[in-house]
Design a protein around this motif. Structure first.
Motif, PDB file in Angstrom:
ATOM      1  N   ASN A  75       5.661   3.822   0.068  1.00  9.51           N
ATOM      2  CA  ASN A  75       5.972   4.939  -0.675  1.00  9.51           C
ATOM      3  C   ASN A  75       6.871   5.650   0.012  1.00  9.51           C
ATOM      4  OD1 ASN A  75       3.454   4.256  -2.135  1.00  9.51           O
ATOM      5  ND2 ASN A  75       4.048   6.222  -3.397  1.00  9.51           N
ATOM      6  N   ASN A 115       0.752  -1.006  -0.097  1.00 10.60           N
ATOM      7  CA  ASN A 115      -0.051   0.005  -0.064  1.00 10.60           C
ATOM      8  C   ASN A 115       0.987   1.453   0.102  1.00 10.60           C
ATOM      9  OD1 ASN A 115       0.840   0.307   2.834  1.00 10.60           O
ATOM     10  ND2 ASN A 115      -0.677  -0.803   3.359  1.00 10.60           N
ATOM     11  N   TYR A 116       0.083   2.353   0.115  1.00 11.88           N
ATOM     12  CA  TYR A 116       0.942   3.648   0.037  1.00 11.88           C
ATOM     13  C   TYR A 116       2.045   4.013   1.329  1.00 11.88           C
ATOM     14  CZ  TYR A 116      -1.102   5.061  -3.905  1.00 11.88           C
ATOM     15  OH  TYR A 116      -1.711   5.189  -5.477  1.00 11.88           O
ATOM     16  N   LYS A 149       3.321   3.814  -9.035  1.00 15.09           N
ATOM     17  CA  LYS A 149       2.866   4.267  -7.649  1.00 15.09           C
ATOM     18  C   LYS A 149       3.616   5.134  -6.925  1.00 15.09           C
ATOM     19  CE  LYS A 149       0.305   1.538  -3.946  1.00 15.09           C
ATOM     20  NZ  LYS A 149      -0.192   0.357  -3.734  1.00 15.09           N
ATOM     21  N   ASP A 150       5.000   4.864  -6.937  1.00 14.73           N
ATOM     22  CA  ASP A 150       5.822   5.909  -6.182  1.00 14.73           C
ATOM     23  C   ASP A 150       5.960   7.242  -6.858  1.00 14.73           C
ATOM     24  OD1 ASP A 150       6.718   4.066  -4.175  1.00 14.73           O
ATOM     25  OD2 ASP A 150       8.165   3.205  -5.308  1.00 14.73           O
ATOM     26  N   GLY A 186       2.678   8.989  -5.419  1.00 11.77           N
ATOM     27  CA  GLY A 186       3.129   9.346  -4.025  1.00 11.77           C
ATOM     28  C   GLY A 186       4.168  10.458  -3.986  1.00 11.77           C
TER      29      GLY A 186
END
Length: 424
Positions: free
Chosen positions: A48, A44-45, A247-248, A251
């Motif tokens: 990050n 999940n985040y 995804k990174d 973020g």
């Protein structure tokens, strides 16, 4: 981390083939952050923040090197050189604010990263070395940030250096000589400023070296994940690129929005107004306080007000302040629960949230004057802080009955895993 289903690097361009043969740097990058590095599919985040911490470190190094070109490490002109950067150097104001607020952003990211590790058991086997290197990075960050805070040579810089370096004088027998040796004199002056500037410039590169070891250690067992269940099959993973680079990247974009809002609209919100007054050894500020990211540990330092037998209160405070971080080194052996993730540990979860509240209380008290009721609250919060790690965590890990774990990461994400072999 090596899996039989991991993609292998096969360059197609003749130049890349030659490069890979002579210096396999492309293969190294591909296996480290590319499709050749399988990562659990359920991150999940909260995962990050490792990348964000790396970005903050790079930001601090780049802005710090440029600022060093214009800064003068001399007590007679240090304060004026900072004003020169702010007023006369092209974009100097932005570089100075980016560096100062970048330190705060770095600590925000790292604190979230650490507390994520607390919750998800990132310190448990087989990832103990990753955790230990992370604690080393945090200690180096603390030292670097303290020395950087001294460099503007304002009122709070000078008196902060006076108070913090004075802690070494609490060490029996060697304390006073060590204090004098560190400062190059009996009080912060030109010798101390030069030493702090040199070390503040050097230590970020040491941090970068330890970060490389940290990432190297991570790639041996692979990333942890929110369930704490280890990778068992190919369906449990996805390639780092493009899934987690995207995804990174998202973020990082969200982080930059918040960081730029702070930088351009509230650049002095986290600073202290006394640091815009030149250092004056003859005038003590009404309330000496370090930067906000030191406040929880500063509160623990000030919680000791009475001597105990032959041990001075100052020495106990110093030992407790450093022990508050050093206790993290022993977490892999204090928490003996076989379950990693706090999602499946209901009793642990309650005490984890209590620890967060306790850390916030310590932070608030550390930034408050050294008077009642803040001293008493600091004492209670400090007792709970150490009790959490040294008493509560070992007991909970021994008596707690965790919730059932999913068989695999795929099952946790997609439901029943039809391809998984039956659990023994």
């Amino acid at each position: 981390m090596s899996f039989p289903w991991a993609n292998e690097y096969k360059p197609s361009h003749p130049l890349m083939q030659w490069m890979d043969e002579k210096l396999p740097l492309p293969r190294f990058v591909y296996n480290a952050v590319g499709a050749g590095y399988p990562v659990p599919r359920n991150l999940n985040y909260a995962w990050n923040f490792g990348v964000l911490a790396g970005f903050c470190l790079a930001l601090q190094i780049v802005t710090g090197v440029i600022l060093a070109m214009h800064y003068a490490a001399n007590t007679g002109v240090a304060f004026d050189s900072v004003e020169h950067i702010m007023r006369d150097v092209n974009w100097g104001w932005m570089l100075r604010y980016a560096h100062a607020n970048g330190a705060s952003a770095f600590f925000v990211v790292v604190y979230v990263h650490i507390f994520r590790g607390f919750f998800y058991g990132s310190y448990k086997a087989p990832r103990e070395m990753i955790w230990l290197l992370g604690v080393v990075i945090f200690l180096l960050m603390m030292a670097t940030a303290f020395m950087g805070y001294v460099l503007p040579w304002g009122q709070m810089s000078f008196w902060g250096a006076q108070v913090i370096t004075g802690l070494f004088s609490a060490i029996p027998l060697v304390g006073d000589p060590l204090h004098t040796w560190l400062l190059g004199g009996f009080a912060p002056d030109n010798a101390a400023l030069n030493r702090f500037f040199s070390l503040h410039f050097l230590l970020p590169f040491v941090i970068a070296g330890v970060v490389i070891l940290h990432i190297w250690a991570l790639h041996i067992p692979g990333s942890s994940n929110p369930t704490g269940v280890e990778v068992k099959q190919e369906s449990d993973t996805v390639p780092f690129h493009p899934y987690y680079t995207a995804k990174d990247g998202f973020g990082l974009g969200v982080f930059l929005i918040g960081y730029c809002a702070l930088l351009f609209f509230f650049p002095n919100a986290l600073g202290h107004p006394d640091n815009y007054i030149p250092a004056n050894p003859m005038q003590t500020p009404a309330h000496i306080v370090p930067e906000w990211y030191f406040w929880p540990f500063y509160a623990i330092l000030r919680a000791f007000t009475q001597d105990f037998l032959f041990i001075p209160a100052k020495l106990m405070g110093v030992l407790a302040m450093f022990s508050a971080i050093l206790v993290w080194f022993f977490l892999p052996w204090l928490d003996r629960s076989p379950v990693r993730s706090g999602h499946f540990r209901p009793t642990f979860r309650k005490f984890y949230y209590a620890l967060i509240v306790d850390a916030l209380v310590l932070g608030y008290c550390g930034g408050s004057p050294a008077e009642e009721p803040f001293v008493m609250i600091s004492q209670i919060a400090a007792i709970y802080y150490f009790a959490h790690f040294l008493i509560i965590l070992p007991i909970v890990s021994a008596i707690e009955r965790p919730d059932p774990l999913p068989f695999s990461i795929t099952e946790a994400v997609l439901g029943s895993d039809e391809t998984a072999p039956a659990a023994a």
